[in-house]
Design a protein around this motif. Structure first.
Motif, PDB file in Angstrom:
ATOM      1  N   MET A   1      58.900 -19.731  70.805  1.00 25.97           N
ATOM      2  CA  MET A   1      58.590 -20.324  69.563  1.00 25.97           C
ATOM      3  C   MET A   1      57.290 -18.429  69.416  1.00 25.97           C
ATOM      4  SD  MET A   1      60.029 -22.173  67.723  1.00 25.97           S
ATOM      5  CE  MET A   1      59.453 -22.377  66.198  1.00 25.97           C
ATOM      6  N   ALA A   2      57.493 -17.660  68.490  1.00 27.49           N
ATOM      7  CA  ALA A   2      56.219 -16.312  68.148  1.00 27.49           C
ATOM      8  C   ALA A   2      55.324 -16.975  67.258  1.00 27.49           C
ATOM      9  CB  ALA A   2      57.664 -15.771  67.972  1.00 27.49           C
ATOM     10  N   LYS A   3      53.915 -16.540  67.601  1.00 28.11           N
ATOM     11  CA  LYS A   3      53.017 -16.589  66.839  1.00 28.11           C
ATOM     12  C   LYS A   3      53.404 -14.822  66.484  1.00 28.11           C
ATOM     13  CE  LYS A   3      50.458 -20.049  68.742  1.00 28.11           C
ATOM     14  NZ  LYS A   3      49.837 -20.285  69.447  1.00 28.11           N
ATOM     15  N   VAL A   4      52.670 -14.855  65.507  1.00 33.85           N
ATOM     16  CA  VAL A   4      53.025 -13.404  64.141  1.00 33.85           C
ATOM     17  C   VAL A   4      51.889 -13.149  63.219  1.00 33.85           C
ATOM     18  CG1 VAL A   4      55.602 -13.255  64.725  1.00 33.85           C
ATOM     19  CG2 VAL A   4      54.902 -14.025  61.930  1.00 33.85           C
ATOM     20  N   VAL A   5      51.834 -11.666  63.377  1.00 33.90           N
ATOM     21  CA  VAL A   5      51.034 -11.777  62.255  1.00 33.90           C
ATOM     22  C   VAL A   5      51.465 -10.980  61.034  1.00 33.90           C
ATOM     23  CG1 VAL A   5      49.294 -10.268  61.796  1.00 33.90           C
ATOM     24  CG2 VAL A   5      48.855 -10.925  63.864  1.00 33.90           C
ATOM     25  N   LEU A   6      51.779 -10.984  59.856  1.00 33.14           N
ATOM     26  CA  LEU A   6      51.956 -10.406  58.602  1.00 33.14           C
ATOM     27  C   LEU A   6      50.336  -9.745  57.976  1.00 33.14           C
ATOM     28  CD1 LEU A   6      54.459 -10.084  57.104  1.00 33.14           C
ATOM     29  CD2 LEU A   6      53.646 -11.379  55.650  1.00 33.14           C
ATOM     30  N   TYR A   7      50.736  -8.041  57.680  1.00 32.67           N
ATOM     31  CA  TYR A   7      50.061  -7.462  57.239  1.00 32.67           C
ATOM     32  C   TYR A   7      50.252  -7.241  55.307  1.00 32.67           C
ATOM     33  CZ  TYR A   7      47.172  -6.332  61.207  1.00 32.67           C
ATOM     34  OH  TYR A   7      46.807  -5.948  62.741  1.00 32.67           O
ATOM     35  N   HIS A   8      49.071  -7.870  54.911  1.00 35.03           N
ATOM     36  CA  HIS A   8      49.713  -7.562  53.810  1.00 35.03           C
ATOM     37  C   HIS A   8      49.011  -7.283  52.534  1.00 35.03           C
ATOM     38  CE1 HIS A   8      47.810 -11.582  52.347  1.00 35.03           C
ATOM     39  NE2 HIS A   8      47.646 -11.572  53.174  1.00 35.03           N
ATOM     40  N   THR A   9      48.704  -7.579  51.281  1.00 33.84           N
ATOM     41  CA  THR A   9      47.614  -7.611  49.861  1.00 33.84           C
ATOM     42  C   THR A   9      48.768  -8.277  48.837  1.00 33.84           C
ATOM     43  OG1 THR A   9      45.912  -6.614  48.974  1.00 33.84           O
ATOM     44  CG2 THR A   9      48.379  -5.592  49.177  1.00 33.84           C
ATOM     45  N   ASP A  10      47.709  -8.968  48.264  1.00 33.37           N
ATOM     46  CA  ASP A  10      47.824  -9.192  47.586  1.00 33.37           C
ATOM     47  C   ASP A  10      48.828  -8.833  46.241  1.00 33.37           C
ATOM     48  OD1 ASP A  10      46.560 -11.931  47.742  1.00 33.37           O
ATOM     49  OD2 ASP A  10      44.875 -11.607  47.108  1.00 33.37           O
ATOM     50  N   GLY A  11      49.281 -10.205  45.138  1.00 37.87           N
ATOM     51  CA  GLY A  11      50.208  -8.631  44.280  1.00 37.87           C
ATOM     52  C   GLY A  11      51.811  -7.608  45.164  1.00 37.87           C
ATOM     53  N   CYS A  12      51.513  -7.910  46.132  1.00 34.05           N
ATOM     54  CA  CYS A  12      52.586  -6.917  46.308  1.00 34.05           C
ATOM     55  C   CYS A  12      53.931  -8.168  46.597  1.00 34.05           C
ATOM     56  CB  CYS A  12      51.331  -6.330  48.384  1.00 34.05           C
ATOM     57  SG  CYS A  12      53.033  -5.703  49.220  1.00 34.05           S
ATOM     58  N   HIS A  13      55.000  -7.720  45.673  1.00 32.89           N
ATOM     59  CA  HIS A  13      56.303  -8.423  46.282  1.00 32.89           C
ATOM     60  C   HIS A  13      57.057  -8.311  47.574  1.00 32.89           C
ATOM     61  CE1 HIS A  13      57.748  -3.999  44.977  1.00 32.89           C
ATOM     62  NE2 HIS A  13      58.916  -5.481  45.140  1.00 32.89           N
ATOM     63  N   LEU A  14      56.611  -7.270  47.711  1.00 33.06           N
ATOM     64  CA  LEU A  14      57.607  -7.075  49.273  1.00 33.06           C
ATOM     65  C   LEU A  14      57.028  -7.150  49.941  1.00 33.06           C
ATOM     66  CD1 LEU A  14      58.276  -2.908  49.249  1.00 33.06           C
ATOM     67  CD2 LEU A  14      59.365  -4.840  48.610  1.00 33.06           C
ATOM     68  N   CYS A  15      55.335  -8.213  50.521  1.00 29.62           N
ATOM     69  CA  CYS A  15      54.864  -8.728  50.682  1.00 29.62           C
ATOM     70  C   CYS A  15      55.376  -9.829  51.129  1.00 29.62           C
ATOM     71  CB  CYS A  15      53.518  -8.785  51.146  1.00 29.62           C
ATOM     72  SG  CYS A  15      52.939  -6.942  51.185  1.00 29.62           S
ATOM     73  N   GLU A  16      55.504 -10.485  49.658  1.00 30.03           N
ATOM     74  CA  GLU A  16      56.065 -11.931  49.519  1.00 30.03           C
ATOM     75  C   GLU A  16      57.747 -12.166  50.017  1.00 30.03           C
ATOM     76  OE1 GLU A  16      55.962 -12.379  44.944  1.00 30.03           O
ATOM     77  OE2 GLU A  16      52.926 -12.118  44.954  1.00 30.03           O
ATOM     78  N   GLN A  17      58.332 -11.349  49.905  1.00 27.35           N
ATOM     79  CA  GLN A  17      59.909 -11.171  50.554  1.00 27.35           C
ATOM     80  C   GLN A  17      59.577 -11.147  51.966  1.00 27.35           C
ATOM     81  OE1 GLN A  17      62.121  -8.497  49.312  1.00 27.35           O
ATOM     82  NE2 GLN A  17      61.393  -9.135  47.212  1.00 27.35           N
ATOM     83  N   ALA A  18      58.747 -10.737  52.438  1.00 24.24           N
ATOM     84  CA  ALA A  18      58.755 -10.669  53.951  1.00 24.24           C
ATOM     85  C   ALA A  18      58.157 -11.982  54.367  1.00 24.24           C
ATOM     86  CB  ALA A  18      57.466  -9.661  53.952  1.00 24.24           C
ATOM     87  N   HIS A  57      50.515 -11.672  70.204  1.00 24.07           N
ATOM     88  CA  HIS A  57      49.879 -12.109  71.399  1.00 24.07           C
ATOM     89  C   HIS A  57      50.478 -10.016  71.834  1.00 24.07           C
ATOM     90  CE1 HIS A  57      54.372 -11.228  72.157  1.00 24.07           C
ATOM     91  NE2 HIS A  57      53.907 -11.190  73.400  1.00 24.07           N
ATOM     92  N   ASN A  58      50.466  -8.815  71.166  1.00 24.92           N
ATOM     93  CA  ASN A  58      50.596  -7.686  71.397  1.00 24.92           C
ATOM     94  C   ASN A  58      50.624  -6.545  70.142  1.00 24.92           C
ATOM     95  OD1 ASN A  58      51.685  -5.316  71.965  1.00 24.92           O
ATOM     96  ND2 ASN A  58      53.503  -5.992  72.892  1.00 24.92           N
ATOM     97  N   PRO A  59      49.520  -6.483  69.118  1.00 25.66           N
ATOM     98  CA  PRO A  59      49.249  -6.124  67.987  1.00 25.66           C
ATOM     99  C   PRO A  59      50.151  -5.144  68.172  1.00 25.66           C
ATOM    100  CG  PRO A  59      47.820  -6.861  68.612  1.00 25.66           C
ATOM    101  CD  PRO A  59      47.890  -6.932  70.477  1.00 25.66           C
ATOM    102  N   GLN A  60      50.414  -3.986  69.239  1.00 25.26           N
ATOM    103  CA  GLN A  60      51.341  -2.853  69.351  1.00 25.26           C
ATOM    104  C   GLN A  60      53.156  -3.336  68.760  1.00 25.26           C
ATOM    105  OE1 GLN A  60      48.761  -3.066  70.814  1.00 25.26           O
ATOM    106  NE2 GLN A  60      47.533  -2.136  70.046  1.00 25.26           N
ATOM    107  N   ALA A  61      53.229  -4.174  68.849  1.00 25.47           N
ATOM    108  CA  ALA A  61      54.375  -4.769  68.700  1.00 25.47           C
ATOM    109  C   ALA A  61      54.598  -4.638  67.128  1.00 25.47           C
ATOM    110  CB  ALA A  61      55.207  -5.924  70.248  1.00 25.47           C
ATOM    111  N   GLU A  62      54.997  -3.788  66.281  1.00 25.66           N
ATOM    112  CA  GLU A  62      55.112  -5.008  65.424  1.00 25.66           C
ATOM    113  C   GLU A  62      56.574  -3.799  64.528  1.00 25.66           C
ATOM    114  OE1 GLU A  62      52.623  -0.457  62.757  1.00 25.66           O
ATOM    115  OE2 GLU A  62      51.562  -2.556  63.745  1.00 25.66           O
ATOM    116  N   LEU A  63      56.416  -3.790  63.342  1.00 23.13           N
ATOM    117  CA  LEU A  63      57.665  -3.600  62.494  1.00 23.13           C
ATOM    118  C   LEU A  63      57.484  -3.434  61.030  1.00 23.13           C
ATOM    119  CD1 LEU A  63      60.787  -6.748  63.105  1.00 23.13           C
ATOM    120  CD2 LEU A  63      61.133  -4.085  64.217  1.00 23.13           C
ATOM    121  N   GLY A  64      57.705  -1.959  60.387  1.00 20.75           N
ATOM    122  CA  GLY A  64      57.200  -2.151  58.919  1.00 20.75           C
ATOM    123  C   GLY A  64      58.484  -2.283  58.245  1.00 20.75           C
TER     124      GLY A  64
END
Length: 82
Positions: A1-18, A57-64
């Motif tokens: 099982m993975a632990k992930v980080v989601l970079y977002h901001t309030d009011g971002c509808h794409l962030c809510e979808q993600a 555990h690896n912040p360089q491993a990211e998806l936009g």
């Protein structure tokens, strides 16, 4: 099982979808939400790219955005769940 980080901001509808997509993924055990407004370096790095998913555990491993369940699975498989 993975632990992930989601970079977002309030009011971002794409962030809510993600976030909803991440909550449905069977290989994700925890999602840490990081509002890019909270840190100048996050704002500089992600202000025009959010939402961005990273492995905790690896912040360089990211998806936009856009990403889907398959892309999330491939990221976890490639870089490991921890």
């Amino acid at each position: 099982m993975a632990k992930v980080v989601l970079y977002h901001t309030d009011g971002c509808h794409l962030c809510e979808q993600a976030q909803a997509l991440l909550q449905q993924h069977p290989d994700i055990e925890a999602i840490e939400l990081r509002d890019i407004i909270d840190q100048p370096q996050w704002l500089e790095a992600y202000q025009i790219r959010i939402p961005v998913l990273a492995l905790a555990h690896n912040p360089q491993a990211e998806l936009g955005w856009p990403f889907d369940q398959q892309a999330i699975s491939e990221l976890i498989k490639q870089y490991g769940p921890n």
